[in-house]
Design a protein around this motif. Structure first.
Motif, mmCIF file in Angstrom:
data_model
loop_
_atom_site.group_PDB
_atom_site.id
_atom_site.type_symbol
_atom_site.label_atom_id
_atom_site.label_comp_id
_atom_site.label_asym_id
_atom_site.label_seq_id
_atom_site.Cartn_x
_atom_site.Cartn_y
_atom_site.Cartn_z
ATOM 1 N N ALA A 146 0.828 -1.207 0.000
ATOM 2 C CA ALA A 146 0.000 0.000 0.000
ATOM 3 C C ALA A 146 0.860 1.253 0.000
ATOM 4 N N LEU A 147 1.886 1.262 0.832
ATOM 5 C CA LEU A 147 2.771 2.424 0.894
ATOM 6 C C LEU A 147 3.424 2.683 -0.451
ATOM 7 N N THR A 148 3.846 1.603 -1.114
ATOM 8 C CA THR A 148 4.491 1.761 -2.411
ATOM 9 C C THR A 148 3.532 2.414 -3.399
ATOM 10 N N VAL A 149 2.345 1.839 -3.506
ATOM 11 C CA VAL A 149 1.360 2.389 -4.441
ATOM 12 C C VAL A 149 1.032 3.836 -4.086
ATOM 13 N N ARG A 150 0.981 4.097 -2.804
ATOM 14 C CA ARG A 150 0.643 5.446 -2.330
ATOM 15 C C ARG A 150 1.660 6.473 -2.792
ATOM 16 N N PHE A 151 2.943 6.089 -2.761
ATOM 17 C CA PHE A 151 3.982 7.083 -2.994
ATOM 18 C C PHE A 151 4.473 7.175 -4.424
ATOM 19 N N VAL A 152 4.118 6.219 -5.270
ATOM 20 C CA VAL A 152 4.610 6.286 -6.648
ATOM 21 C C VAL A 152 4.270 7.620 -7.331
ATOM 22 N N PRO A 153 3.004 8.071 -7.295
ATOM 23 C CA PRO A 153 2.719 9.336 -7.989
ATOM 24 C C PRO A 153 3.510 10.513 -7.422
#
Lengths: 204, 247, 232
Positions: free
Chosen positions: A142-149
């Protein structure tokens, strides 16, 4: 957890088959086709894959990038095989690649990301005995997906800054990017602890 | 007299200007990195000079955050415009750079965890690889071996990188570059090329010949990754990358 | 309402004393902490939530007496923390999931999540942000989301680490209004002197020590003195 994907797969008969089953089948077929040189086997798998793909009613926006990739790889391989060997060998190669590609595409077309992620997380449950907690993995995802943008935006900002200084955008933008990530990780850790993440019960 | 900062305030300890210096800031929460729980203390017992261990949870949370952010870096670097190495018609994306950086900065365990998260996202059909690719179809494709090869590759980068950090500064950069070359190129190709050969049915020699086209770009990226990692390590001290200090 | 008690607390780092408190009792409803960067403000807040190693004792006294280290889990149920950059605190890609993150961790029944999340978002007028992704939010929106995510857990105290640091004046004033309307104890580390005007008590830190502890007026006067002394 909701992942941010714009396009959901279209409902289809294949969609009702469970994701774990589909993944296992694809992997099994993949191993089979990797070792087999029989054109009959390869052609059959490719045909089944093609039918499954059609039945899955693919949304091309989701699969586009991968299809192009496969297309290019197929074209290059066929050409090289024909040039260096002969048409028969090229045909086998083509069939093998089709057999490896089509079932995978069918699975991708008929299964949503949340379901696939769930499957992966459940598959990792046994690893709890060696200390890997699925809740932690889910948080990491979740953190990864959250921070990609945000990171993409940051990279663009850094590149613009470089251009403004008359430099060509170079890979050295990674340095401030990583330093900022490391700073962030400290505060993120505190935030996660402060919201009782590690106070959960063992159900993950 | 030092110039006052933008708010007109000069802190009483100059080296604290602008917030705690990054290097020392990093270490603050790493006190007591051992993952054991602190021994129970009787109430009111405050032994001067002896610290209570900080929550082991903070250390674990920190690890999760680092792993996730670096996984996000790997994905993000696949989404920014690629560069063309030596003007060849072979686009080199910065994504593999991110993989090597994960190993060189975070070490073997956390670096591998970052790559594992990326692979989980790929399996979940998210378009996280350069070119907007994702899904199990990537693994069955000719370059599937390179993707899975990232796992042992980043592990090797991390192992060598940690040793490289014990070297004196100038040798450190060479060590980190060596780590990236060994893991990012040697190990990754060792898995990627045979897989490519199997999937396409081509001879290993033919496949290797095609792989050579990507080699200059990857070698360059390994060098850049090593240099960048060295720079990051001078700015930020990650306690888990250094042998545990006592006292 | 809960009362913080600090006894003989020292936080050291890199051989330096970052915070030193002999004895401190914090019962007031609105407490401000000011000081230069590096004066120990942020450290003091973190000590109150058990987020940093220290010697001495820090207790949260309410219906029970809790030690922040030994009873960390219980302390965190009662104390919320809002960090300086809200982006560093939003953990989930989708806003509604992030608000529910704490609820999930505290084993609040899933059936109640939707209602609680909608409730707290509506309270701040950001109900429409529920399905949005965090990356698309503006700075002010992020801050409200971060605050909502903390408040949905119904803490008795919220610690704020420079809440208006990244905000423009409009949003700073809005924050002050929002804060005034919250029925919780708030300990706020800040540079924003206007925010502190309505507070009950202000602590001034310098190099890790509390050099002033008073009503806002007198305390801020000491702070200004220090600042001028430093600027000369």
């Amino acid at each position: 957890m909701t992942l941010l994907t714009d396009v959901a797969p279209r409902p289809s008969a294949l969609g009702t088959v469970g994701a774990p089953t589909k993944l296992v089948v694809v992997v099994a077929l993949g191993v089979l086709c990797a070792v087999s040189s029989s054109r009959v086997v390869l052609a059959s798998v490719a045909a089944v894959g093609a039918l499954a793909l059609v039945a899955a009613r693919p949304v091309w926006r989701r699969l586009g990038g991968l299809v192009v990739w496969w297309g290019v790889a197929l074209g290059v391989t066929l050409a090289l095989q024909w040039l260096t060997r002969d048409l028969a060998v090229a045909a086998t190669s083509g069939l093998r690649m089709a057999a490896l590609c089509l079932p995978a595409l069918a699975v991708m077309a008929s299964t949503g990301p949340e379901e696939l992620l769930d499957t992966v997380l459940r598959a990792l449950r046994p690893l709890r005995r060696v200390g890997l907690d699925t809740g932690t993995v889910a948080l990491a995802v979740a953190l990864t997906v959250r921070f990609v943008p945000e990171l993409v935006r940051h990279v663009h900002t850094l590149r613009d800054a470089q251009r403004a200084r008359g430099l060509r955008p170079s890979v050295l933008v990674t340095i401030p990017l990583l330093v900022r990530c490391l700073d962030r990780s400290r505060t993120l850790a505190e935030a996660v602890v402060a919201r009782s993440f590690f106070d959960r019960s063992d159900d993950g | 007299m030092a110039e006052p900062g933008p708010t007109g305030f000069r802190p009483s300890e100059p080296h604290l200007a602008g917030g705690l210096a990054r290097r020392s800031d990093k270490g603050r929460l790493e006190a007591g990195t051992a993952a054991t729980t602190p021994p129970a203390r009787p109430r009111g017992d405050a032994q001067p000079g002896q610290h209570r261990r900080v929550n082991a949870e903070l250390v674990r949370a920190r690890a999760v955050a680092e792993v996730a952010l670096f996984a996000a870096v790997i994905v993000a670097l696949g989404m920014v415009p690629s560069v063309y190495a030596f003007g060849l018609a072979v686009p080199v994306t910065a994504q593999t750079l991110g993989v090597m950086l994960a190993g060189a900065v975070l070490g073997a365990k956390r670096g591998t965890a970052s790559v594992a998260v990326v692979i989980v996202l790929v399996v979940a059909s998210l378009p996280v690889l350069s070119g907007g690719r994702g899904g199990i179809g990537v693994l069955t494709s000719p370059t599937g071996g390179f993707l899975l090869g990232w796992l042992p590759a980043v592990f090797v980068v991390g192992l060598v990188a940690r040793r490289a950090l014990r070297l004196p500064p100038r040798a450190r950069v060479c060590g980190l570059v060596g780590a990236c070359l060994l893991g990012g190129v040697v190990v990754d190709y060792a898995l990627g090329v045979p897989w490519w050969s199997v999937v396409t049915g081509q001879d290993l020699a033919l496949t290797a010949a095609q792989a050579v086209a990507f080699l200059p770009g990857d070698l360059l990226k390994a060098v850049l990754a090593g240099v960048a990692a060295a720079a990051v390590h001078t700015q930020v001290r990650l306690d888990h990358m250094y042998p545990a200090s006592h006292g | 309402m809960a009362v913080f008690e600090l006894d003989d607390v020292t936080v050291r780092h890199d051989g330096r004393t970052v915070l030193r408190v002999d004895h401190l009792v914090l019962p007031e409803r609105r407490i401000g902490v000011v000081g230069a960067n590096g004066s120990g403000k942020s450290t003091l807040l973190r000590v109150l939530d058990g987020l940093v190693a220290h010697t001495g004792q820090v207790r949260l006294v309410g219906d029970t007496v809790l030690d922040t280290v030994r009873d960390g889990r219980e302390v965190r149920r009662r104390v919320g923390f809002c960090f300086q950059d809200p982006a560093d605190q939003i953990v989930m890609p989708v806003v509604a999931d992030d608000i529910a993150f704490g609820l999930k961790n505290r084993q609040v029944p899933v059936a109640q999540h939707a209602g609680l999340v909608a409730g707290v978002l509506d309270r701040f007028g950001i109900g429409h942000l529920g399905p949005r992704t965090a990356a698309t939010l503006s700075g002010g929106e992020k801050q409200l989301v971060a605050l909502a995510a903390v408040l949905v857990l119904a803490p008795t105290t919220v610690l704020f680490d420079e809440p208006t640091g990244t905000l423009d004046l409009v949003h700073s004033l809005r924050f002050a209004q929002t804060l005034a309307g919250l029925d919780i104890q708030a300990v706020v580390a800040t540079h924003d002197l206007e925010l502190l005007d309505q507070f009950d008590r202000v602590l001034v830190l310098d190099a890790g020590h509390i050099v002033a502890d008073d009503a806002p007026g007198p305390a801020l006067a000491v702070y200004r003195e220090l600042a001028w002394a430093g600027a000369r």
